[in-house]
Scaffold this active site. Sequence first.
Site, PDB file in Angstrom:
ATOM      1  N   HIS A  25       0.690  -1.196  -0.117  1.00 37.83           N
ATOM      2  CA  HIS A  25       0.046  -0.131   0.034  1.00 37.83           C
ATOM      3  C   HIS A  25       0.928   1.362   0.022  1.00 37.83           C
ATOM      4  CE1 HIS A  25      -3.651   2.433   1.267  1.00 37.83           C
ATOM      5  NE2 HIS A  25      -2.782   2.980   1.775  1.00 37.83           N
ATOM      6  N   GLU A  26       1.859   1.278   0.983  1.00 37.88           N
ATOM      7  CA  GLU A  26       2.674   2.588   1.136  1.00 37.88           C
ATOM      8  C   GLU A  26       3.527   2.785  -0.082  1.00 37.88           C
ATOM      9  OE1 GLU A  26       2.003   4.543   3.199  1.00 37.88           O
ATOM     10  OE2 GLU A  26       0.576   3.417   4.250  1.00 37.88           O
ATOM     11  N   HIS A  29       1.983   4.792  -2.865  1.00 33.01           N
ATOM     12  CA  HIS A  29       2.035   6.289  -2.379  1.00 33.01           C
ATOM     13  C   HIS A  29       3.532   6.644  -2.823  1.00 33.01           C
ATOM     14  CE1 HIS A  29      -1.506   6.416  -0.595  1.00 33.01           C
ATOM     15  NE2 HIS A  29      -1.433   5.668   0.294  1.00 33.01           N
TER      16      HIS A  29
END
Length: 379
Positions: A25-26, A29
């Site tokens: 997920h990170e 980003h």
Amino acid sequence: MIETPGIPLTIIAFLLVIGPLIFIHELGHYFAGRIFGVKAEAFSIGFGRELFGWTDRRGTRWRVAALPLGGYVRFAGDMNPASAHNPTAEWLAMPAEERARTFQAKPLWQRFIIVAAGPLTNFLFAILVFMAVFAVNGQARTPALVATVQAGSAAEAAGLRPGDRITTVSGQRIERFEDIPAIVAIRPGERLGLEVVRDGRPLSLNATIGVEVERDRFGNEFRRGLLGISPGQPVWVEVPFWRLPGAAIEQTGNIVRMMVDTLGQVITGRRSVKELGGPLKIAQISGQQATLGWFDFILFMTMISINLGFINLLPIPLLDGGHLLFYMVEGVVRRPLNPAIQEWAFRTGLAVLLAFMIFVTVNDLASFGVWQRLAGLIG
């Protein structure tokens, strides 16, 4: 006999599920930020005290923290919880070259993509897993024809007959028989509309879905909707390479739709809030799935990844969806929301999330029988 994986395996399995998914997920980003030239100051798996970490040549501190229930990427200049394009004295005091590499300096559409990239990467992980599964095993494409109708079932009461072709269930189009249980299973006891074709003629029927309580090998109970029909011989077809992405996206979309339906049932009271689970429940099921083999474990991990992507897109302040909502408002009104309004929204969002975490933890402990045992000790 109920089999339990034990506490050590449960903890290890939980970390093997949640750690990589937070990282994925990170990473979404992080890479989106790098594409648009934003400096990442820190990439953290977990919150709180750093257990270990290192700093790369770009100046990003990669860290693993003590509380593995989330993570974050801290971009340069990301100085307020709203991550908004509101100039501060500290930001304006930066040298122009350094300021250009901050999150705030980027256009609205780039900030939107950077924030959306996290949940989308969770969905991408699921899509890649489903592509691999379909490439190896093929995909079930059994025609939506009723072969048999179980006596005393919801299907018999509704008037379904062998040979009927089901085209719609609860307003959702049916392409194959496998679509039917996916819709029915999450609607035990509900009255659903069915559209069928019988002898070439369309026909509308209504069925009150039966309720079946299932217990797995670990003692977990599930209420499952049951229509009471069976198909003919299952059909498995090979999926050509060029169709794998489409099939995997469709599968992921069906799961997201099921999550939306289930959330709607909880909100409207058709499904008990006691079915909501939190980190403790995820840990328990992670350990159980680990005992079933790598294939089941990876599929469970895929479901959690889709859950993470879906939950993070909810328009709740502090979640990615809350940021995206603010950016959409900013795009419409052509200016950032008032910082005081954003601060109030994020404080409210924090309170909501903390209350929800407490609630699901209480639910988890109840499902483990903790409160019953305590009541017995007190009594």
